[in-house]
Every structure is written in structure tokens, then in C-alpha cells.
Design a protein around this motif. Structure first.
Motif, mmCIF file in Angstrom:
data_model
loop_
_atom_site.group_PDB
_atom_site.id
_atom_site.type_symbol
_atom_site.label_atom_id
_atom_site.label_comp_id
_atom_site.label_asym_id
_atom_site.label_seq_id
_atom_site.Cartn_x
_atom_site.Cartn_y
_atom_site.Cartn_z
ATOM 1 N N TYR A 123 -39.723 15.629 -45.492
ATOM 2 C CA TYR A 123 -39.726 14.499 -44.567
ATOM 3 C C TYR A 123 -38.331 14.112 -44.101
ATOM 4 O O TYR A 123 -38.147 13.045 -43.506
ATOM 5 C CB TYR A 123 -40.429 13.301 -45.218
ATOM 6 C CG TYR A 123 -41.922 13.446 -45.187
ATOM 7 C CD1 TYR A 123 -42.658 13.003 -44.106
ATOM 8 C CD2 TYR A 123 -42.588 14.100 -46.223
ATOM 9 C CE1 TYR A 123 -44.029 13.173 -44.050
ATOM 10 C CE2 TYR A 123 -43.958 14.279 -46.181
ATOM 11 C CZ TYR A 123 -44.674 13.818 -45.100
ATOM 12 O OH TYR A 123 -46.027 14.006 -45.041
ATOM 13 N N LEU A 141 -50.673 13.858 -47.254
ATOM 14 C CA LEU A 141 -51.052 12.738 -46.409
ATOM 15 C C LEU A 141 -52.332 13.062 -45.645
ATOM 16 O O LEU A 141 -52.696 14.230 -45.475
ATOM 17 C CB LEU A 141 -49.932 12.420 -45.421
ATOM 18 C CG LEU A 141 -48.575 12.034 -46.024
ATOM 19 C CD1 LEU A 141 -47.600 11.687 -44.911
ATOM 20 C CD2 LEU A 141 -48.698 10.876 -47.004
ATOM 21 N N ALA A 142 -52.981 12.040 -45.184
ATOM 22 C CA ALA A 142 -54.165 12.237 -44.342
ATOM 23 C C ALA A 142 -53.760 12.974 -43.074
ATOM 24 O O ALA A 142 -52.641 12.794 -42.576
ATOM 25 C CB ALA A 142 -54.788 10.885 -43.998
ATOM 26 N N VAL A 180 -49.266 12.156 -36.762
ATOM 27 C CA VAL A 180 -48.424 11.143 -36.119
ATOM 28 C C VAL A 180 -46.961 11.356 -36.492
ATOM 29 O O VAL A 180 -46.075 11.319 -35.628
ATOM 30 C CB VAL A 180 -48.887 9.725 -36.512
ATOM 31 C CG1 VAL A 180 -47.856 8.683 -36.067
ATOM 32 C CG2 VAL A 180 -50.240 9.418 -35.895
ATOM 33 N N SER A 181 -46.693 11.587 -37.780
ATOM 34 C CA SER A 181 -45.309 11.815 -38.203
ATOM 35 C C SER A 181 -44.749 13.081 -37.576
ATOM 36 O O SER A 181 -43.566 13.135 -37.199
ATOM 37 C CB SER A 181 -45.223 11.901 -39.726
ATOM 38 O OG SER A 181 -45.879 13.061 -40.219
ATOM 39 N N ALA A 200 -54.392 12.587 -39.975
ATOM 40 C CA ALA A 200 -53.971 11.725 -38.858
ATOM 41 C C ALA A 200 -52.550 11.230 -39.068
ATOM 42 O O ALA A 200 -51.728 11.254 -38.146
ATOM 43 C CB ALA A 200 -54.926 10.549 -38.714
ATOM 44 N N ALA A 201 -52.228 10.785 -40.302
ATOM 45 C CA ALA A 201 -50.883 10.293 -40.594
ATOM 46 C C ALA A 201 -49.867 11.421 -40.477
ATOM 47 O O ALA A 201 -48.753 11.230 -39.951
ATOM 48 C CB ALA A 201 -50.839 9.689 -41.989
ATOM 49 N N ALA A 202 -50.221 12.604 -40.979
ATOM 50 C CA ALA A 202 -49.320 13.745 -40.889
ATOM 51 C C ALA A 202 -49.084 14.156 -39.443
ATOM 52 O O ALA A 202 -47.966 14.523 -39.069
ATOM 53 C CB ALA A 202 -49.877 14.919 -41.693
#
Length: 274
Positions: A67, A157-158, A164-165, A160-162
Motif C-alpha cells: 500500500y 480487503l473487500a 477504489v484504492s 470494492a475497497a481494493a
């Protein structure tokens, strides 16, 4: 009756010239700014570990490295704002520091492609040489264990969250990181030191450039390899900047590298376990 003369609203010619003339930097900021950025990167690295731990995710070196492009967003913004303030005090701008000229964009792109190929050769040799120094005859078979983290040590991570990031990384990393690093290490630090301390101007930012990249490695061994390889990359970039005296081609090369390294952020959510 005694007459008094008021100086209100008047200014001597010497004072007027002093106000108009840009203030040239001393040694402190050009010498320390690259290491200040290294410190900011280290803080973002530790903060990433802390946030992941609070979320109940793996929070070791591989997780922080995964990250790091996202964690660099505030670091890059702060770096750009700081360099902008420093050059503004000198009466200059970031545009002038970069040597941006719309009429030269085509040539800058070609120069950037050339410097990318030129820099890649010693960079790759530095990686191979350091791997042999660390692993001996097993260097080539050890690339996987040195550079590829165990998936179990990465955050899950889910999707969707992955995703977006990943989108945020692709949209912000290359456009901000490349100019921020080139402004800090080459444009400002080297550019302000090279007239008085030409050797220090090349070496100091290159050392800091190598140190910064240990925080992007996923294993302790990779940290050593990154420190050496990116020192070599920084040294090559410094010599190019010293010869060409223009930063824009190096920014172009850096943007292309960062685009390639950030693109997997859009793919990882589909290949890593949820």
C-alpha cells in the motif's frame, strides 16, 4: 517651530532593490530536503502498518509495501507544496524548476524515453549484482522469495475497497510522485547545491533516493537490493540532470516508470484472495 520629516510611505532605492531581488537559498534546505522526504516516507510507512493493524489486517513489511503508492499521496502533496514555497521565496516557480515548455514537449518525451532505457541498464545490473552479493549462486532462484511477498502476509480487503484504492493509486501516484521526487531530489536539492558543491550535489540526493525506496520493499533482503539499485538510479539521473540541465525529460521518464509500477493496483483485487 521645529519641522519633522516623516519617512512614512517612502523607501530607499536600496530597500526597493532588496525587495525585488529573490532570496537565494543557503545550504540547509537543499542538503536536508531529500532526507526530510525520506522521513515523511518512513512516517507514512509506519502509519500504514498502524492502520492495517487497527483494521485487523496483516501489518508487516509486505503489507506496508503493498500500500505504499497509496500512502505516498499525502507525502507527495506535502513535498510539492514545500518545494513550491521554497522556490517561490527565490522568485521562481515549479514550472520554471521543471523547465516546462509546451513547444518542447515532443522532444522532452523522446528524451524521457531515451533516459528510461539508459537508466534501466545500470539499475538492472545493480539489482543482479546485489542479489549475487546476498544470495551467491542462488541469486536467480531467490528472486521470488526476495521480491514476491507471501499472499498470507498481504491485506485481504473487500473487492470494492481494493478497487477504489487501486483507482486512486493509478490516478494520483504517477502524476504526483514523479514530479515530487524529481523536484525534491534533482531539481531543488541538486540544482541548488551543484554550483558550490558539485560532488555533494550528485551524491547527497542519490543516497536519500536510495534510502527512500527501502520502504517500498516487501522483505528485508529486498530493502538492501532497493537501497543499492535506487541509489544507482538516482546517481544516473543526477548525472543526466547535470549534463542536460533540464528536469522535464527526467520527469517524463519517471512518470512512465510510475505508471508501469502502479498499474497492477487495478489487477491485484482480482487475483488476491478476498
Amino acid at each position: 517651530m521645529q519641522h519633522t520629516t516623516s519617512n512614512t510611505g517612502t523607501q530607499s532605492p536600496v530597500s526597493e532593490r532588496a525587495d525585488r531581488e529573490p532570496r537565494m537559498p543557503g545550504l540547509a534546505w537543499p542538503a536536508l530536503l531529500p532526507f526530510a522526504r525520506v522521513g515523511l516516507v518512513a512516517l507514512s510507512w509506519l502509519a500504514t502498518m498502524g492502520v492495517l493493524a487497527l483494521l485487523g489486517q496483516p501489518s508487516g513489511i509486505p503489507a506496508a509495501a503493498a500500500y505504499s503508492p497509496l500512502a505516498l499521496l499525502p507525502v507527495n502533496i506535502l513535498s510539492l507544496l514545500l518545494v513550491r514555497r521554497l522556490v517561490s521565496r527565490e522568485g521562481s516557480t515549479l514550472r520554471e524548476l521543471a523547465g516546462f515548455d509546451r513547444s518542447r514537449l515532443g522532444r522532452d518525451l523522446l528524451w524521457g524515453l531515451l533516459w528510461l532505457m539508459v537508466l534501466y541498464v545500470p539499475f538492472a545490473l545493480a539489482i543482479i549484482g546485489t542479489m549475487f552479493a546476498l544470495e551467491g549462486g542462488d541469486a536467480f532462484t531467490s528472486f521470488g522469495t526476495v521480491f514476491a511477498p507471501d499472499p498470507a502476509e498481504l491485506p485481504a480487503l473487500a473487492p470494492a475497497a481494493a478497487m477504489v484504492s487501486g483507482i486512486v493509486v493509478v490516478l494520483t501516484f504517477a502524476p504526483l510522485n514523479a514530479p515530487a521526487e524529481e523536484f525534491v531530489f534533482r531539481g531543488y536539492s541538486q540544482g541548488r547545491l551543484q554550483a558550490r558543491f558539485p560532488v555533494l550535489a550528485v551524491l547527497l540526493p542519490s543516497v536519500a533516493f536510495g534510502l527512500q525506496h527501502i520502504f517500498f520493499a516487501s522483505t528485508p533482503a529486498a530493502m538492501v537490493v532497493f537501497a543499492v539499485a535506487f541509489f544507482v538510479w538516482g546517481l544516473g539521473s543526477a548525472l543526466i540532470f547535470r549534463w542536460q540541465r533540464r528536469l522535464m525529460p527526467l520527469i517524463v521518464a519517471h512518470v512512465l516508470v510510475n505508471l508501469v509500477t502502479s498499474a497492477p493496483a487495478l489487477i491485484l483485487p482480482f487475483v488476491l484472495p478476498a
